[in-house]
Motif scaffolding. Structure first.
Motif, PDB file in Angstrom:
ATOM      1  N   UNK A   1       0.657  -1.361  -0.054  1.00 18.23           N
ATOM      2  CA  UNK A   1      -0.028   0.035  -0.247  1.00 18.23           C
ATOM      3  C   UNK A   1       0.791   1.256  -0.306  1.00 18.23           C
ATOM      4  N   UNK A   2       2.108   1.140   0.129  1.00 15.44           N
ATOM      5  CA  UNK A   2       2.732   2.380   0.015  1.00 15.44           C
ATOM      6  C   UNK A   2       3.903   2.384  -1.267  1.00 15.44           C
ATOM      7  N   UNK A   3       4.330   3.404  -1.656  1.00 17.05           N
ATOM      8  CA  UNK A   3       5.284   3.519  -2.716  1.00 17.05           C
ATOM      9  C   UNK A   3       6.604   3.830  -2.500  1.00 17.05           C
ATOM     10  N   UNK A   4       7.602   2.906  -2.851  1.00 16.94           N
ATOM     11  CA  UNK A   4       8.747   3.110  -2.291  1.00 16.94           C
ATOM     12  C   UNK A   4       9.593   3.741  -3.236  1.00 16.94           C
ATOM     13  N   UNK A   5      11.107   3.745  -3.155  1.00 18.32           N
ATOM     14  CA  UNK A   5      11.913   4.887  -4.171  1.00 18.32           C
ATOM     15  C   UNK A   5      11.921   4.145  -5.477  1.00 18.32           C
ATOM     16  N   UNK A   6      11.943   2.710  -5.544  1.00 13.76           N
ATOM     17  CA  UNK A   6      11.926   2.237  -7.057  1.00 13.76           C
ATOM     18  C   UNK A   6      10.672   2.579  -7.730  1.00 13.76           C
ATOM     19  N   UNK A   7       9.517   2.561  -6.993  1.00 14.17           N
ATOM     20  CA  UNK A   7       8.234   2.959  -7.561  1.00 14.17           C
ATOM     21  C   UNK A   7       8.098   4.511  -7.800  1.00 14.17           C
ATOM     22  N   UNK A   8       8.758   5.227  -7.042  1.00 13.43           N
ATOM     23  CA  UNK A   8       8.516   6.992  -7.119  1.00 13.43           C
ATOM     24  C   UNK A   8       9.756   7.167  -8.548  1.00 13.43           C
ATOM     25  N   UNK A   9      10.810   6.585  -8.529  1.00 17.95           N
ATOM     26  CA  UNK A   9      11.574   6.804  -9.427  1.00 17.95           C
ATOM     27  C   UNK A   9      11.217   6.463 -10.857  1.00 17.95           C
ATOM     28  N   UNK A  10      10.590   5.334 -10.841  1.00 18.71           N
ATOM     29  CA  UNK A  10      10.016   4.781 -12.134  1.00 18.71           C
ATOM     30  C   UNK A  10       8.680   5.480 -12.623  1.00 18.71           C
ATOM     31  N   UNK A  11       7.898   6.134 -11.626  1.00 18.61           N
ATOM     32  CA  UNK A  11       6.731   6.971 -12.037  1.00 18.61           C
ATOM     33  C   UNK A  11       7.283   8.177 -12.849  1.00 18.61           C
ATOM     34  N   UNK A  12       8.187   8.670 -12.108  1.00 16.65           N
ATOM     35  CA  UNK A  12       8.759  10.000 -12.643  1.00 16.65           C
ATOM     36  C   UNK A  12       9.431   9.827 -13.860  1.00 16.65           C
ATOM     37  N   UNK A  13      10.269   8.728 -14.020  1.00 16.22           N
ATOM     38  CA  UNK A  13      10.927   8.733 -15.365  1.00 16.22           C
ATOM     39  C   UNK A  13      10.059   8.473 -16.544  1.00 16.22           C
ATOM     40  N   UNK A  14       8.999   7.363 -16.240  1.00 16.56           N
ATOM     41  CA  UNK A  14       8.008   6.959 -17.245  1.00 16.56           C
ATOM     42  C   UNK A  14       7.192   8.215 -17.759  1.00 16.56           C
ATOM     43  N   UNK A  15       6.415   8.895 -16.905  1.00 17.40           N
ATOM     44  CA  UNK A  15       5.550   9.885 -17.119  1.00 17.40           C
ATOM     45  C   UNK A  15       6.428  11.048 -17.613  1.00 17.40           C
ATOM     46  N   UNK A  16       7.709  11.325 -17.205  1.00 13.98           N
ATOM     47  CA  UNK A  16       8.510  12.388 -18.076  1.00 13.98           C
ATOM     48  C   UNK A  16       8.729  12.106 -19.526  1.00 13.98           C
ATOM     49  N   UNK A  17       8.955  10.755 -19.825  1.00 17.69           N
ATOM     50  CA  UNK A  17       9.332  10.305 -21.139  1.00 17.69           C
ATOM     51  C   UNK A  17       7.825  10.399 -21.877  1.00 17.69           C
ATOM     52  N   UNK A  18       6.646   9.997 -21.367  1.00 15.30           N
ATOM     53  CA  UNK A  18       5.394   9.933 -22.110  1.00 15.30           C
ATOM     54  C   UNK A  18       5.117  11.624 -22.397  1.00 15.30           C
ATOM     55  N   UNK A  19       5.295  12.325 -21.331  1.00 13.58           N
ATOM     56  CA  UNK A  19       4.812  13.791 -21.518  1.00 13.58           C
ATOM     57  C   UNK A  19       5.931  14.478 -22.457  1.00 13.58           C
ATOM     58  N   UNK A  20       7.115  14.364 -22.573  1.00 12.15           N
ATOM     59  CA  UNK A  20       7.782  14.806 -23.215  1.00 12.15           C
ATOM     60  C   UNK A  20       7.888  14.239 -24.931  1.00 12.15           C
ATOM     61  N   UNK A  21       7.537  13.032 -24.718  1.00 14.86           N
ATOM     62  CA  UNK A  21       7.215  12.344 -26.132  1.00 14.86           C
ATOM     63  C   UNK A  21       5.898  12.906 -26.872  1.00 14.86           C
ATOM     64  N   UNK A  22       4.999  13.151 -26.128  1.00 17.15           N
ATOM     65  CA  UNK A  22       3.663  13.385 -26.528  1.00 17.15           C
ATOM     66  C   UNK A  22       3.751  14.958 -26.991  1.00 17.15           C
ATOM     67  N   UNK A  23       4.571  15.709 -26.320  1.00 20.82           N
ATOM     68  CA  UNK A  23       4.779  17.076 -26.575  1.00 20.82           C
ATOM     69  C   UNK A  23       5.638  17.092 -27.930  1.00 20.82           C
ATOM     70  N   UNK A  24       6.435  16.072 -28.046  1.00 20.85           N
ATOM     71  CA  UNK A  24       7.319  16.213 -29.307  1.00 20.85           C
ATOM     72  C   UNK A  24       6.080  15.957 -30.426  1.00 20.85           C
ATOM     73  N   UNK A  25       5.408  15.033 -30.326  1.00 21.40           N
ATOM     74  CA  UNK A  25       4.497  14.657 -31.435  1.00 21.40           C
ATOM     75  C   UNK A  25       3.449  15.814 -31.735  1.00 21.40           C
ATOM     76  N   UNK A  26       2.760  16.430 -30.581  1.00 21.90           N
ATOM     77  CA  UNK A  26       2.028  17.416 -30.625  1.00 21.90           C
ATOM     78  C   UNK A  26       2.599  18.574 -31.477  1.00 21.90           C
TER      79      UNK A  26
END
Length: 258
Positions: free
Chosen positions: A110-135
């Protein structure tokens, strides 16, 4: 036999905030398998929504990077953030050492650890930047395609060769249910790349091949990642399928921008 209309309606009810009803549905493996098989249809609708949101925001004067972030936020809202929760839990589970029981304990804490936080930040960062590039390039079709293609990873993850890790939960409903749907959706997405290769004057072979390579990369990642997770966890869970979707969307946007 579950009808395609019922499968799509239930998939929308389970996987999005769209109020389509279907709350009376009794979850079982037959229905779960039909929902997974219909998941790329939900992805196509979400992709169209993401492209529409990006197009509309593009006329507001907002910075393109912010538009990418807002589109990712909108997708998270439309899907109740369930795939992001699965991504964080899966990252924490894979980041720990121990047998499947220990991995399950970490994922269900039920808690988010360091691996989870890092993976979320990196994955969402890639998605947001990639979507911005396509847009930025007005590549609305490719944006929608990437969101839809991410759902193929979950279909592959629920293939017949991988069973559920637990006797309860979403994974128990859908793991091991997919067989025919996988080649069918591979063929559908291969055909769906054709508009990318049309530039108005003829066929752009390079763009067409790029689309097929992105499809192959997403399918290959979905196959290998879910196999690795099943080995570590003793089977597939709903969290793993959610994580696969988010990671495959990130791979798709990067591949389309290369």
């Amino acid at each position: 036999m579950i009808s395609p209309v019922r499968a799509v309606r239930t998939a929308l009810g389970w996987m999005t905030v769209v109020p389509v009803g279907g709350g009376e549905e009794t979850p079982d493996r037959e229905l779960g398998g039909a929902v997974l098989a219909a998941l790329p249809v939900v992805g196509a609708l979400l992709g169209a929504a993401a492209a529409g949101i990006a197009y509309g925001l593009g006329h507001t004067g907002l910075p393109i990077a912010l538009i990418g972030v807002l589109v990712v936020a909108a997708l998270a809202l439309l899907t109740r953030g369930m795939h992001l929760d699965g991504l964080a839990d899966t990252a924490d589970g894979l980041g720990c050492y121990g047998p499947p029981d220990r991995v399950a304990e970490v994922m269900r804490s039920g808690t988010v650890g360091p691996f989870g936080v890092a993976t979320l930040v990196l994955t969402l960062g890639v998605q947001a930047t990639g979507i911005a590039g396509l847009a930025a390039g007005s590549r609305w079709y490719e944006l929608a395609f990437a969101v839809a293609l991410g759902r193929l990873g979950a279909v592959i993850g629920a293939r017949r060769a991988l069973g559920p890790a637990h006797r309860d939960g979403f994974g128990a409903l859908v793991a091991g249910t997919q067989q025919t749907s996988i080649p069918v959706w591979l063929a559908v997405f291969a055909v769906a790349t054709l508009p990318m290769g049309w530039d108005g004057d003829g066929v752009d072979v390079t763009a067409l091949v790029q689309g097929w390579l992105v499809l192959a990369a997403v399918a290959g990642f979905g196959l290998l990642f879910t196999r690795h997770c099943a080995r570590r966890m003793g089977g597939v869970t709903g969290d793993v399928l959610g994580a696969t979707i988010e990671l495959c969307v990130a791979i798709a946007v990067v591949g389309l921008l290369l």
